[in-house]
Design a protein around this motif. Sequence first.
Motif, PDB file in Angstrom:
ATOM      1  N   ALA A  80      -0.800  -2.687  -6.834  1.00 51.78           N
ATOM      2  CA  ALA A  80      -0.462  -4.109  -7.018  1.00 51.78           C
ATOM      3  C   ALA A  80      -0.624  -4.868  -5.729  1.00 51.78           C
ATOM      4  O   ALA A  80      -1.053  -6.024  -5.717  1.00 51.78           O
ATOM      5  CB  ALA A  80       0.983  -4.251  -7.553  1.00 51.78           C
ATOM      6  N   ALA A  81      -0.278  -4.233  -4.587  1.00 47.59           N
ATOM      7  CA  ALA A  81      -0.381  -4.913  -3.293  1.00 47.59           C
ATOM      8  C   ALA A  81      -1.821  -5.092  -2.903  1.00 47.59           C
ATOM      9  O   ALA A  81      -2.178  -6.058  -2.226  1.00 47.59           O
ATOM     10  CB  ALA A  81       0.360  -4.132  -2.216  1.00 47.59           C
ATOM     11  N   GLY A  82      -2.647  -4.125  -3.273  1.00 47.76           N
ATOM     12  CA  GLY A  82      -4.091  -4.260  -2.992  1.00 47.76           C
ATOM     13  C   GLY A  82      -4.458  -3.902  -1.599  1.00 47.76           C
ATOM     14  O   GLY A  82      -5.501  -4.327  -1.114  1.00 47.76           O
ATOM     15  N   GLY A  83      -3.674  -3.166  -0.832  1.00 47.11           N
ATOM     16  CA  GLY A  83      -4.083  -2.732   0.505  1.00 47.11           C
ATOM     17  C   GLY A  83      -2.995  -3.006   1.528  1.00 47.11           C
ATOM     18  O   GLY A  83      -1.976  -3.636   1.226  1.00 47.11           O
ATOM     19  N   LEU A  98      -8.870  -2.091  13.138  1.00 45.08           N
ATOM     20  CA  LEU A  98      -9.496  -1.474  11.979  1.00 45.08           C
ATOM     21  C   LEU A  98     -10.709  -2.285  11.575  1.00 45.08           C
ATOM     22  O   LEU A  98     -10.782  -3.486  11.844  1.00 45.08           O
ATOM     23  CB  LEU A  98      -8.519  -1.376  10.800  1.00 45.08           C
ATOM     24  N   HIS A  99     -11.651  -1.605  10.898  1.00 46.36           N
ATOM     25  CA  HIS A  99     -12.873  -2.251  10.406  1.00 46.36           C
ATOM     26  C   HIS A  99     -12.726  -2.432   8.907  1.00 46.36           C
ATOM     27  O   HIS A  99     -12.513  -1.475   8.176  1.00 46.36           O
ATOM     28  CB  HIS A  99     -14.100  -1.381  10.700  1.00 46.36           C
ATOM     29  N   ALA A 100     -12.787  -3.697   8.493  1.00 45.59           N
ATOM     30  CA  ALA A 100     -12.607  -4.019   7.073  1.00 45.59           C
ATOM     31  C   ALA A 100     -13.961  -4.387   6.469  1.00 45.59           C
ATOM     32  O   ALA A 100     -14.728  -5.175   7.031  1.00 45.59           O
ATOM     33  CB  ALA A 100     -11.621  -5.182   6.900  1.00 45.59           C
ATOM     34  N   TYR A 139     -11.215  -6.154  -3.531  1.00 39.67           N
ATOM     35  CA  TYR A 139     -10.720  -5.013  -2.741  1.00 39.67           C
ATOM     36  C   TYR A 139     -11.525  -4.915  -1.450  1.00 39.67           C
ATOM     37  O   TYR A 139     -12.628  -5.472  -1.339  1.00 39.67           O
ATOM     38  CB  TYR A 139     -10.846  -3.721  -3.536  1.00 39.67           C
ATOM     39  N   ALA A 140     -10.893  -4.243  -0.449  1.00 40.88           N
ATOM     40  CA  ALA A 140     -11.541  -4.030   0.849  1.00 40.88           C
ATOM     41  C   ALA A 140     -11.368  -2.568   1.244  1.00 40.88           C
ATOM     42  O   ALA A 140     -10.402  -1.915   0.830  1.00 40.88           O
ATOM     43  CB  ALA A 140     -10.951  -4.950   1.920  1.00 40.88           C
ATOM     44  N   VAL A 141     -12.260  -2.107   2.074  1.00 42.89           N
ATOM     45  CA  VAL A 141     -12.204  -0.750   2.605  1.00 42.89           C
ATOM     46  C   VAL A 141     -11.912  -0.831   4.089  1.00 42.89           C
ATOM     47  O   VAL A 141     -12.656  -1.501   4.826  1.00 42.89           O
ATOM     48  CB  VAL A 141     -13.516   0.004   2.351  1.00 42.89           C
ATOM     49  N   ALA A 149     -11.840   6.512   6.499  1.00 39.88           N
ATOM     50  CA  ALA A 149     -11.188   5.497   5.658  1.00 39.88           C
ATOM     51  C   ALA A 149      -9.679   5.680   5.722  1.00 39.88           C
ATOM     52  O   ALA A 149      -9.164   6.795   5.812  1.00 39.88           O
ATOM     53  CB  ALA A 149     -11.675   5.603   4.216  1.00 39.88           C
ATOM     54  N   VAL A 150      -8.964   4.531   5.664  1.00 39.30           N
ATOM     55  CA  VAL A 150      -7.489   4.549   5.712  1.00 39.30           C
ATOM     56  C   VAL A 150      -6.978   4.619   4.288  1.00 39.30           C
ATOM     57  O   VAL A 150      -7.321   3.771   3.446  1.00 39.30           O
ATOM     58  CB  VAL A 150      -6.931   3.307   6.430  1.00 39.30           C
ATOM     59  N   ARG A 151      -6.173   5.654   4.007  1.00 32.75           N
ATOM     60  CA  ARG A 151      -5.634   5.840   2.666  1.00 32.75           C
ATOM     61  C   ARG A 151      -4.118   5.706   2.614  1.00 32.75           C
ATOM     62  O   ARG A 151      -3.550   5.526   1.536  1.00 32.75           O
ATOM     63  CB  ARG A 151      -6.049   7.226   2.133  1.00 32.75           C
ATOM     64  N   ALA A 152      -3.461   5.794   3.741  1.00 32.06           N
ATOM     65  CA  ALA A 152      -1.983   5.684   3.771  1.00 32.06           C
ATOM     66  C   ALA A 152      -1.563   4.925   5.027  1.00 32.06           C
ATOM     67  O   ALA A 152      -2.259   4.962   6.049  1.00 32.06           O
ATOM     68  CB  ALA A 152      -1.357   7.069   3.736  1.00 32.06           C
ATOM     69  N   ALA A 153      -0.386   4.251   4.916  1.00 28.58           N
ATOM     70  CA  ALA A 153       0.080   3.438   6.044  1.00 28.58           C
ATOM     71  C   ALA A 153       0.403   4.303   7.248  1.00 28.58           C
ATOM     72  O   ALA A 153       0.264   3.876   8.394  1.00 28.58           O
ATOM     73  CB  ALA A 153       1.328   2.626   5.609  1.00 28.58           C
ATOM     74  N   ARG A 154       0.845   5.528   7.014  1.00 31.90           N
ATOM     75  CA  ARG A 154       1.219   6.392   8.130  1.00 31.90           C
ATOM     76  C   ARG A 154       0.021   6.823   8.947  1.00 31.90           C
ATOM     77  O   ARG A 154       0.187   7.392  10.030  1.00 31.90           O
ATOM     78  CB  ARG A 154       1.955   7.621   7.594  1.00 31.90           C
TER      79      ARG A 154
END
Length: 428
Positions: A414-417, A387-389, A364-366, A374-379
């Motif tokens: 399932a997509a993982g990000g 973005l910083h991963a 996983y990545a943040v 932190a990004v929690r939703a695509a919108r």
Amino acid sequence: MAVNTSVDAPLPVGQVSRMIGGWIGRLGAIWVEGQITQLSRRPGAGVVFLTLRDPSHDISVGVTCYRQVFDSVADVVAEGARVVVYAKPEWYAPRGQLSLRAAEIRPVGMGELLARLERLKKSLAAEGLFAPERKRALPFLPQLVGLVCGRASAAERDVLENARHRWPAVRFEVRNVPVQGVHAVPEVVRAVKQLDALDEVDVIIVARGGGSVEDLLPFSDEQLVRTVAGCGTPVVSAIGHEPDQPLLDLVADLRASTPTDAAKKVVPDVGEEHERVLWLRDRARRTVEALVEREERGLAHALARPSIQDPYRMVGEREEQVGTLVERARRTVGHLLDRADSELSHTRARVLALSPAATLKRGYAVLQREDGRAVRAAREVAAGEPLHARVAEGDFTVRVVERGEERGQGEREAAGGGAGEVDESGDS
């Protein structure tokens, strides 16, 4: 009225005497009370001469009266009697002498004297002169005793002999005074004041033998009572016999029934004191011996105890108990340490399992925006936004190429990000 005189214009003695006589002559007749000290009845003379004296003060005045005036009371009046006379003051100019011309003489009865004494007693009691709290305690062993009594009287002999028989070393300061008659009061007052002024006098005894009520009247005089009340030295009254009680008995610090009783109360008996000292010494010896014996028994009882006879026995008994307790403490501490170590290992495993770093190690990545959120939703991101991963081992910068539609929670896991493209300008 005032008379003008000067050194150059003095008045002759005769004129002054006549002027005094004129002033006195204008005085009216008055009732006067006093005690007859001198009585002169010359045979054949029509005038009787008397001297009237104030018993409380050293003041006397001459009295003259016609024989018929005195004859009416001659059977009941003599020298030393108290009388009340109705007289007019007169001035004898040739001699410059004041006298009283008596028109009537009345003897003072015993009932009237007792009534006056009772009124005086109540008056002095109201002032607090007889209050018990004013009375002072006598010293145990006076070094010098003041004695006021008649000269060569039985009272003086009783006090001196009994006091010296009881305590031979006692010393006396004696003042011999008249104890009855017109001169008794001022002389007794003077003697008491003299003895009170002596610092070495520890106690004062005023003594007189028995007598009639008239003989004891000087010791109920107000001046004498007030003098004794003002004394700084304790005063003992020893007047008359047991039934007699002049006012001096009430104001004195101690009343003795007789002069002999006064000696017994003022001076301790050397024989009795010696016996008391011996008794106290024996009592003290018995008390000390009983205390020593009791402490010896207590000490012997303490030495007989096993802990004193074999003091190491207690140490041996306690040594095994101490060893058992130490071993028990060692096992308890080891058990506690083992349990704490096990709990620490389980806690560490749970912490590692729940740690974000463990999640990152699973692939996983943040993603974080430039402001660090932190990004929690695509919108929440826009196309082309950098973005910083952050992954398990390092971090890098990505850029959003396309934002897809939001999916359900299961699909996102399932997509993982979110989708991203590696920015070639990134550091990683």
